[in-house]
Design a protein around this motif. Structure first.
Motif, PDB file in Angstrom:
ATOM      1  N   LYS A   1       9.494   9.784  -8.626  1.00  0.00           N
ATOM      2  CA  LYS A   1       9.238  10.665  -9.773  1.00  0.00           C
ATOM      3  C   LYS A   1       9.607  12.106  -9.435  1.00  0.00           C
ATOM      4  O   LYS A   1      10.199  12.796 -10.247  1.00  0.00           O
ATOM      5  CB  LYS A   1       7.775  10.574 -10.195  1.00  0.00           C
ATOM      6  CG  LYS A   1       7.442   9.299 -10.928  1.00  0.00           C
ATOM      7  CD  LYS A   1       5.988   9.251 -11.306  1.00  0.00           C
ATOM      8  CE  LYS A   1       5.658   7.940 -11.991  1.00  0.00           C
ATOM      9  NZ  LYS A   1       4.218   7.831 -12.293  1.00  0.00           N
ATOM     10  N   LYS A   2       9.249  12.554  -8.234  1.00  0.00           N
ATOM     11  CA  LYS A   2       9.587  13.916  -7.816  1.00  0.00           C
ATOM     12  C   LYS A   2      11.101  14.089  -7.757  1.00  0.00           C
ATOM     13  O   LYS A   2      11.631  15.100  -8.204  1.00  0.00           O
ATOM     14  CB  LYS A   2       8.975  14.239  -6.469  1.00  0.00           C
ATOM     15  CG  LYS A   2       9.269  15.659  -6.021  1.00  0.00           C
ATOM     16  CD  LYS A   2       8.407  16.077  -4.890  1.00  0.00           C
ATOM     17  CE  LYS A   2       8.698  17.448  -4.347  1.00  0.00           C
ATOM     18  NZ  LYS A   2       9.456  18.381  -5.081  1.00  0.00           N
ATOM     19  N   SER A   3      11.802  13.081  -7.255  1.00  0.00           N
ATOM     20  CA  SER A   3      13.250  13.130  -7.192  1.00  0.00           C
ATOM     21  C   SER A   3      13.845  13.214  -8.591  1.00  0.00           C
ATOM     22  O   SER A   3      14.778  13.986  -8.840  1.00  0.00           O
ATOM     23  CB  SER A   3      13.798  11.903  -6.453  1.00  0.00           C
ATOM     24  OG  SER A   3      15.179  11.864  -6.498  1.00  0.00           O
ATOM     25  N   ASP A   4      13.298  12.419  -9.535  1.00  0.00           N
ATOM     26  CA  ASP A   4      13.769  12.466 -10.924  1.00  0.00           C
ATOM     27  C   ASP A   4      13.528  13.842 -11.536  1.00  0.00           C
ATOM     28  O   ASP A   4      14.375  14.380 -12.246  1.00  0.00           O
ATOM     29  CB  ASP A   4      13.067  11.394 -11.769  1.00  0.00           C
ATOM     30  CG  ASP A   4      13.537   9.987 -11.437  1.00  0.00           C
ATOM     31  OD1 ASP A   4      14.560   9.855 -10.728  1.00  0.00           O
ATOM     32  OD2 ASP A   4      12.884   9.018 -11.863  1.00  0.00           O
ATOM     33  N   GLU A   5      12.364  14.425 -11.259  1.00  0.00           N
ATOM     34  CA  GLU A   5      12.042  15.762 -11.779  1.00  0.00           C
ATOM     35  C   GLU A   5      13.007  16.811 -11.213  1.00  0.00           C
ATOM     36  O   GLU A   5      13.471  17.675 -11.918  1.00  0.00           O
ATOM     37  CB  GLU A   5      10.596  16.133 -11.436  1.00  0.00           C
ATOM     38  CG  GLU A   5       9.569  15.325 -12.199  1.00  0.00           C
ATOM     39  CD  GLU A   5       8.160  15.543 -11.675  1.00  0.00           C
ATOM     40  OE1 GLU A   5       7.958  16.333 -10.724  1.00  0.00           O
ATOM     41  OE2 GLU A   5       7.250  14.864 -12.182  1.00  0.00           O
ATOM     42  N   ASP A   6      13.291  16.705  -9.909  1.00  0.00           N
ATOM     43  CA  ASP A   6      14.231  17.636  -9.262  1.00  0.00           C
ATOM     44  C   ASP A   6      15.612  17.523  -9.878  1.00  0.00           C
ATOM     45  O   ASP A   6      16.298  18.535 -10.075  1.00  0.00           O
ATOM     46  CB  ASP A   6      14.290  17.401  -7.759  1.00  0.00           C
ATOM     47  CG  ASP A   6      13.014  17.787  -7.030  1.00  0.00           C
ATOM     48  OD1 ASP A   6      12.171  18.488  -7.639  1.00  0.00           O
ATOM     49  OD2 ASP A   6      12.845  17.374  -5.865  1.00  0.00           O
ATOM     50  N   LYS A   7      16.033  16.329 -10.201  1.00  0.00           N
ATOM     51  CA  LYS A   7      17.360  16.132 -10.828  1.00  0.00           C
ATOM     52  C   LYS A   7      17.395  16.758 -12.215  1.00  0.00           C
ATOM     53  O   LYS A   7      18.402  17.341 -12.611  1.00  0.00           O
ATOM     54  CB  LYS A   7      17.687  14.644 -10.907  1.00  0.00           C
ATOM     55  CG  LYS A   7      18.053  14.035  -9.578  1.00  0.00           C
ATOM     56  CD  LYS A   7      18.341  12.563  -9.724  1.00  0.00           C
ATOM     57  CE  LYS A   7      18.575  11.919  -8.364  1.00  0.00           C
ATOM     58  NZ  LYS A   7      18.731  10.469  -8.468  1.00  0.00           N
ATOM     59  N   ASN A   8      16.291  16.637 -12.953  1.00  0.00           N
ATOM     60  CA  ASN A   8      16.232  17.208 -14.295  1.00  0.00           C
ATOM     61  C   ASN A   8      16.254  18.733 -14.243  1.00  0.00           C
ATOM     62  O   ASN A   8      16.827  19.391 -15.114  1.00  0.00           O
ATOM     63  CB  ASN A   8      14.987  16.740 -15.036  1.00  0.00           C
ATOM     64  CG  ASN A   8      15.108  15.278 -15.447  1.00  0.00           C
ATOM     65  OD1 ASN A   8      16.208  14.757 -15.597  1.00  0.00           O
ATOM     66  ND2 ASN A   8      13.976  14.615 -15.619  1.00  0.00           N
ATOM     67  N   VAL A   9      15.627  19.333 -13.231  1.00  0.00           N
ATOM     68  CA  VAL A   9      15.608  20.780 -13.081  1.00  0.00           C
ATOM     69  C   VAL A   9      17.016  21.299 -12.762  1.00  0.00           C
ATOM     70  O   VAL A   9      17.438  22.343 -13.260  1.00  0.00           O
ATOM     71  CB  VAL A   9      14.606  21.205 -11.975  1.00  0.00           C
ATOM     72  CG1 VAL A   9      14.784  22.665 -11.602  1.00  0.00           C
ATOM     73  CG2 VAL A   9      13.195  20.922 -12.406  1.00  0.00           C
TER      74      VAL A   9
ATOM     75  N   ASN B   1       0.824  -1.217   0.000  1.00  0.00           N
ATOM     76  CA  ASN B   1       0.000   0.000   0.000  1.00  0.00           C
ATOM     77  C   ASN B   1       0.861   1.272   0.000  1.00  0.00           C
ATOM     78  O   ASN B   1       0.368   2.357  -0.260  1.00  0.00           O
ATOM     79  CB  ASN B   1      -0.974   0.016   1.179  1.00  0.00           C
ATOM     80  CG  ASN B   1      -0.275   0.045   2.526  1.00  0.00           C
ATOM     81  OD1 ASN B   1       0.842  -0.454   2.683  1.00  0.00           O
ATOM     82  ND2 ASN B   1      -0.933   0.598   3.518  1.00  0.00           N
ATOM     83  N   LEU B   2       2.181   1.138   0.271  1.00  0.00           N
ATOM     84  CA  LEU B   2       3.076   2.297   0.227  1.00  0.00           C
ATOM     85  C   LEU B   2       3.744   2.486  -1.136  1.00  0.00           C
ATOM     86  O   LEU B   2       4.390   3.504  -1.370  1.00  0.00           O
ATOM     87  CB  LEU B   2       4.161   2.173   1.303  1.00  0.00           C
ATOM     88  CG  LEU B   2       3.694   2.252   2.747  1.00  0.00           C
ATOM     89  CD1 LEU B   2       4.877   2.094   3.694  1.00  0.00           C
ATOM     90  CD2 LEU B   2       2.978   3.566   3.018  1.00  0.00           C
ATOM     91  N   PHE B   3       3.602   1.520  -2.041  1.00  0.00           N
ATOM     92  CA  PHE B   3       4.245   1.609  -3.351  1.00  0.00           C
ATOM     93  C   PHE B   3       3.881   2.882  -4.116  1.00  0.00           C
ATOM     94  O   PHE B   3       4.769   3.540  -4.652  1.00  0.00           O
ATOM     95  CB  PHE B   3       3.949   0.376  -4.201  1.00  0.00           C
ATOM     96  CG  PHE B   3       4.648  -0.878  -3.751  1.00  0.00           C
ATOM     97  CD1 PHE B   3       5.633  -0.865  -2.774  1.00  0.00           C
ATOM     98  CD2 PHE B   3       4.318  -2.095  -4.294  1.00  0.00           C
ATOM     99  CE1 PHE B   3       6.275  -2.013  -2.354  1.00  0.00           C
ATOM    100  CE2 PHE B   3       4.957  -3.271  -3.889  1.00  0.00           C
ATOM    101  CZ  PHE B   3       5.930  -3.211  -2.922  1.00  0.00           C
TER     102      PHE B   3
ATOM    103  N   GLU C   1       6.597   5.585  -5.293  1.00  0.00           N
ATOM    104  CA  GLU C   1       6.752   5.883  -6.715  1.00  0.00           C
ATOM    105  C   GLU C   1       6.639   7.387  -6.968  1.00  0.00           C
ATOM    106  O   GLU C   1       7.400   7.946  -7.752  1.00  0.00           O
ATOM    107  CB  GLU C   1       5.701   5.121  -7.538  1.00  0.00           C
ATOM    108  CG  GLU C   1       5.791   5.341  -9.021  1.00  0.00           C
ATOM    109  CD  GLU C   1       7.088   4.856  -9.644  1.00  0.00           C
ATOM    110  OE1 GLU C   1       7.398   5.293 -10.772  1.00  0.00           O
ATOM    111  OE2 GLU C   1       7.808   4.046  -9.033  1.00  0.00           O
ATOM    112  N   SER C   2       5.723   8.054  -6.269  1.00  0.00           N
ATOM    113  CA  SER C   2       5.590   9.499  -6.451  1.00  0.00           C
ATOM    114  C   SER C   2       6.838  10.225  -5.941  1.00  0.00           C
ATOM    115  O   SER C   2       7.271  11.210  -6.531  1.00  0.00           O
ATOM    116  CB  SER C   2       4.326  10.036  -5.778  1.00  0.00           C
ATOM    117  OG  SER C   2       4.441   9.968  -4.378  1.00  0.00           O
ATOM    118  N   TRP C   3       7.429   9.746  -4.856  1.00  0.00           N
ATOM    119  CA  TRP C   3       8.683  10.329  -4.350  1.00  0.00           C
ATOM    120  C   TRP C   3       9.807  10.157  -5.373  1.00  0.00           C
ATOM    121  O   TRP C   3      10.590  11.055  -5.597  1.00  0.00           O
ATOM    122  CB  TRP C   3       9.097   9.694  -3.038  1.00  0.00           C
ATOM    123  CG  TRP C   3       8.280  10.086  -1.850  1.00  0.00           C
ATOM    124  CD1 TRP C   3       7.335  11.059  -1.768  1.00  0.00           C
ATOM    125  CD2 TRP C   3       8.349   9.487  -0.561  1.00  0.00           C
ATOM    126  NE1 TRP C   3       6.808  11.099  -0.504  1.00  0.00           N
ATOM    127  CE2 TRP C   3       7.408  10.147   0.265  1.00  0.00           C
ATOM    128  CE3 TRP C   3       9.089   8.459  -0.009  1.00  0.00           C
ATOM    129  CZ2 TRP C   3       7.202   9.820   1.589  1.00  0.00           C
ATOM    130  CZ3 TRP C   3       8.893   8.123   1.320  1.00  0.00           C
ATOM    131  CH2 TRP C   3       7.961   8.799   2.110  1.00  0.00           C
TER     132      TRP C   3
END
Length: 134
Positions: free
Chosen positions: A124-132, A114-116, A120-122
């Protein structure tokens, strides 16, 4: 699969260690690690940190099963004393194998399904932050 289910079903006097959920194993006091596991963790941390391949090279299956049975019977194991016995030369690998088996035998795994979505959202957010940052 059948072998795994049989191994998880081991019980002796209600002191199950393997195949029990963390909440069930910790019982009334969720802030305290049960002594049988704490002893294993402390041994791995204090005595096995410099053992090459400790989580890659498995310990003796026969010795691992003997320790499993001792833990399931409620016995507290003095890992340092066991290490001093001549026939326990590969005890760090046995201890790490027991730790891995404990994690594998947790019902539902270490991280509940139930935490997956949240994890997953964390990610994705981390990936977005790296791209920025680039």
């Amino acid at each position: 699969k059948q072998w795994y289910q049989r191994r998880v079903a081991i019980t002796a006097g209600g002191n199950k260690v393997f195949g029990v959920s963390l909440s069930e194993f910790m019982g009334e006091n969720p802030d305290k690690i049960p002594p049988t596991l704490l002893d294993l963790f402390v041994y791995l941390f204090n005595h096995c940190y410099n053992c090459e391949g400790i989580f890659r090279i498995p310990g003796s299956l026969a010795v691992q099963r003997a320790f499993e049975n001792r833990l399931e019977s409620g016995e507290r194991i003095d890992w340092s004393a066991e290490e001093k016995q001549q026939d326990r030369f590969f005890l760090p690998n046995v201890a790490s194998s027991l730790f891995k088996y404990y994690l594998r035998s947790l019902p539902g795994g270490l991280v509940p399904s139930n935490l997956f979505p949240e994890l997953e959202s964390w990610r994705k957010k981390s990936d977005e932050d790296k791209n920025v940052e680039k």
